[in-house]
Design a protein around this motif. Structure first.
Motif, short mmCIF file in Angstrom:
data_model
loop_
_atom_site.label_atom_id
_atom_site.label_comp_id
_atom_site.label_asym_id
_atom_site.label_seq_id
_atom_site.Cartn_x
_atom_site.Cartn_y
_atom_site.Cartn_z
N ASP A 288 -9.41 -22.99 -2.59
CA ASP A 288 -10.30 -24.06 -2.09
C ASP A 288 -9.49 -25.16 -1.39
N GLN A 289 -8.33 -25.52 -1.97
CA GLN A 289 -7.52 -26.55 -1.35
C GLN A 289 -6.93 -26.07 -0.03
N MET A 290 -6.58 -24.79 0.03
CA MET A 290 -6.06 -24.23 1.28
C MET A 290 -7.13 -24.30 2.37
N ARG A 291 -8.37 -24.04 1.99
CA ARG A 291 -9.46 -24.14 2.99
C ARG A 291 -9.61 -25.57 3.49
N GLU A 292 -9.50 -26.55 2.57
CA GLU A 292 -9.60 -27.95 2.99
C GLU A 292 -8.43 -28.34 3.89
N LEU A 293 -7.27 -27.81 3.59
CA LEU A 293 -6.11 -28.07 4.46
C LEU A 293 -6.38 -27.52 5.85
N GLY A 294 -6.93 -26.32 5.92
CA GLY A 294 -7.27 -25.73 7.22
C GLY A 294 -8.26 -26.58 7.99
N LYS A 295 -9.27 -27.11 7.28
CA LYS A 295 -10.24 -28.00 7.93
C LYS A 295 -9.56 -29.25 8.47
N GLY A 296 -8.65 -29.80 7.65
CA GLY A 296 -7.95 -31.02 8.08
C GLY A 296 -7.12 -30.80 9.33
N MET A 396 -8.58 -32.22 -5.88
CA MET A 396 -9.00 -31.67 -4.60
C MET A 396 -8.97 -32.75 -3.52
N ILE A 397 -8.21 -32.52 -2.47
CA ILE A 397 -8.11 -33.45 -1.35
C ILE A 397 -8.99 -32.89 -0.22
N GLU A 398 -9.92 -33.68 0.22
CA GLU A 398 -10.87 -33.23 1.24
C GLU A 398 -10.20 -33.09 2.60
N GLY A 399 -10.71 -32.16 3.38
CA GLY A 399 -10.16 -31.89 4.70
C GLY A 399 -10.17 -33.11 5.61
N GLU A 400 -11.21 -33.93 5.51
CA GLU A 400 -11.29 -35.12 6.37
C GLU A 400 -10.14 -36.07 6.10
N GLU A 401 -9.79 -36.26 4.82
CA GLU A 401 -8.68 -37.15 4.47
C GLU A 401 -7.35 -36.55 4.94
N ILE A 402 -7.19 -35.26 4.77
CA ILE A 402 -5.98 -34.60 5.22
C ILE A 402 -5.80 -34.78 6.73
N GLN A 404 -6.98 -37.13 8.60
CA GLN A 404 -6.66 -38.52 8.92
C GLN A 404 -5.18 -38.83 8.66
N ARG A 405 -4.68 -38.32 7.53
CA ARG A 405 -3.27 -38.58 7.18
C ARG A 405 -2.33 -37.89 8.17
N VAL A 406 -2.65 -36.68 8.55
CA VAL A 406 -1.82 -35.96 9.51
C VAL A 406 -1.82 -36.70 10.85
N ALA A 407 -3.00 -37.11 11.29
CA ALA A 407 -3.09 -37.82 12.57
C ALA A 407 -2.31 -39.13 12.54
N LYS A 408 -2.32 -39.79 11.39
CA LYS A 408 -1.63 -41.08 11.27
C LYS A 408 -0.12 -40.92 11.41
N ILE A 409 0.46 -39.94 10.70
CA ILE A 409 1.91 -39.78 10.77
C ILE A 409 2.33 -39.23 12.13
N MET A 410 1.49 -38.40 12.74
CA MET A 410 1.82 -37.86 14.05
C MET A 410 1.79 -38.92 15.14
N GLY A 411 0.95 -39.93 14.94
CA GLY A 411 0.81 -40.97 15.96
C GLY A 411 1.59 -42.24 15.68
N ASP A 412 2.31 -42.29 14.56
CA ASP A 412 3.02 -43.51 14.16
C ASP A 412 4.41 -43.52 14.80
N LEU A 413 4.58 -44.31 15.82
CA LEU A 413 5.86 -44.36 16.53
C LEU A 413 6.98 -44.93 15.67
N ASN A 414 6.64 -45.82 14.74
CA ASN A 414 7.67 -46.39 13.87
C ASN A 414 8.21 -45.35 12.90
N VAL A 415 7.31 -44.51 12.35
CA VAL A 415 7.74 -43.43 11.47
C VAL A 415 8.67 -42.48 12.23
N LYS A 416 8.31 -42.15 13.45
CA LYS A 416 9.14 -41.24 14.24
C LYS A 416 10.49 -41.87 14.59
#
Length: 452
Positions: A288-296, A396-402, A404-416
């Protein structure tokens, strides 16, 4: 054997076969390149992976020996039923078969891992052979393991009880009990992981000649200094931060369908536009968590490359947003690709060092074992972000939250930007005159001068 060969240091590498072989292969290649004779002993608990067989094809100068495991039935009166502990006991029982080889081969030093520390420290001591441990975890986690005998001597059930929320280690930042592996927290009297595995090996650490760390000084400066300065334990051996360990010209060559499809796809992507997802060979997420990761991943607005556990015969899956691969990949080659802009990973330590070398920020999602403390180290070193709210793994971490978190780190120029600074420090450490190169050369000097 020529006369000149007989005077070269003869190093024996003996990994337990439980865990990652890569640090052993890399260090063996590095030592062989420094005019050391190297023998690599493979414990036949499972068939070698692609990396293992390719390594020896590319390094014929390294002698490969196989240690056959002695079948050892658990005594009927034994209360140990954990397959992991039984496997370790079986391996330890088989190590005595090496005595004739070790005693007759002019061995200069043995290199192994924590799993075999107790058994090999006794064997090496009897044969008067120096013994070194190659650590395959963060120094933060190693410090906890080293301090376990002291912790449990004061209160055997401190990990199990609710008497405190943190574990105090002299000279180091306290360790939250929530970061300690769940398997350690069972009652002491019936916890064979502690009594039959962790404690005997931790008590053997003062007997080894040194611990080689796959990390670099600026990544964990305070903890490395505390270990080497004897701040919290005065009887530990010296530690040598010699990482990130490189392939030393032994890069794997994959020529399978995965890479024939994958590499052209990556070359078509914009720089830092792909998130790479890999939880290693021991995926513990529920279906189930793998499916949510896929959705995210589908909704994160970035393309993704997701490597899942499987066999190399399975077909890759392509969608408008990304690629799913089941089986082994050359992770270092992937992380070095300019298209990769983020790495979702459980913080297995070898992966952490590969990300550091390539300056790829990690979205840390630890699953078990040492991974929470590794994730803490990643965040403190500014290599990425650890989402503490995603623990425990049963949550269980929902796909929507996953997404959002992925998008945040991918777009954070300071983190990069911070991850790229880590990359520069990692590479400086391995250059001539760098901290890791100097630590490595100190080990080589000890071995070649017979001061060990």
């Amino acid at each position: 054997m020529s006369v000149s060969e007989s005077f070269l240091p003869h190093l024996v590498f003996l990994p337990s076969g439980i865990g990652n072989l890569s640090p052993f292969l890399r260090l063996a290649a590095a030592m062989a390149s420094r005019n050391c004779r190297v023998t690599f002993i493979s414990i036949q608990t499972q068939a070698p992976a692609f990396e293992f067989s390719t390594f020896f094809a590319n390094h014929p100068q390294i002698n490969l020996l196989n240690l056959e495991i002695i079948d050892s039935n658990t005594p009927s009166h034994s209360t140990v039923t954990d397959p992991f502990i039984v496997q370790i006991q079986t391996i330890n029982h088989s190590l005595n078969k090496l005595n004739p080889f070790l005693s007759s081969s002019q061995v200069s030093a043995i290199f192994s891992d924590f799993v075999l520390a107790a058994a090999l420290s006794q064997i090496s001591d009897n044969l008067h052979i120096p013994f070194y441990i190659i650590s395959t975890t963060s120094v933060r986690f190693l410090s906890l393991v080293s301090y376990l005998p002291t912790i449990l001597s004061k209160d055997p059930n401190v990990l199990f009880s609710n008497s405190c929320d943190e574990i105090e280690i002299l000279g180091l930042k306290p360790i939250p009990k929530s970061s300690i592996p769940l398997a350690w927290k069972h009652e002491y009297s019936t916890n064979h992981l502690l009594t039959a595995y962790l404690l005997p090996n931790a008590k053997s650490l003062p007997k080894v000649n040194g611990v080689l760390l796959n990390t670099f000084h600026s990544f964990e400066p305070e903890t490395i200094a505390a270990l080497n300065n004897g701040i919290f334990l005065k009887n530990l051996p010296p530690v040598f931060p010699i990482g990130p360990l490189q392939f030393y010209g032994t890069h794997k060559i994959h020529d399978d369908d995965h890479h024939r499809h994958l590499l052209p796809w990556l070359s078509e992507q914009r720089a830092e536009s792909v998130v790479y997802v890999n939880f290693g060979r021991r995926e513990v997420m529920s279906a189930d968590q793998m499916r949510e990761l896929g959705k995210g991943l589908e909704i994160c607005s970035y393309n993704y490359l997701w490597v899942m556990k499987g066999n190399n015969e399975e077909d890759d899956e392509f969608s408008d947003r990304g690629v799913i691969i089941r089986g082994e990949v050359d992770q270092e080659q992937i992380l070095a690709n300019p298209a990769i802009g983020g790495f979702v990973n459980q913080c297995e330590w070898d992966s952490v060092m590969q990300a550091a070398w390539n300056g790829v920020p990690i979205l840390a999602w630890p699953q078990h074992g040492d991974q929470e403390m590794n994730a803490e180290t990643v965040e403190n070193a500014e290599l990425g972000v650890w989402i503490k709210e995603w623990a425990p793994v049963e949550k269980m971490i929902e796909g929507e939250e996953i997404g959002q978190r992925v998008a945040k780190i991918m777009g954070d120029l300071n983190v990069k930007k911070r991850a790229k600074i880590v990359r520069e420090k990692a590479r400086e450490a391995c250059e001539i005159g760098g901290s890791s190169e100097e630590a490595f050369m100190e080990v080589v000097e000890i071995l070649t001068s017979k001061r060990n």
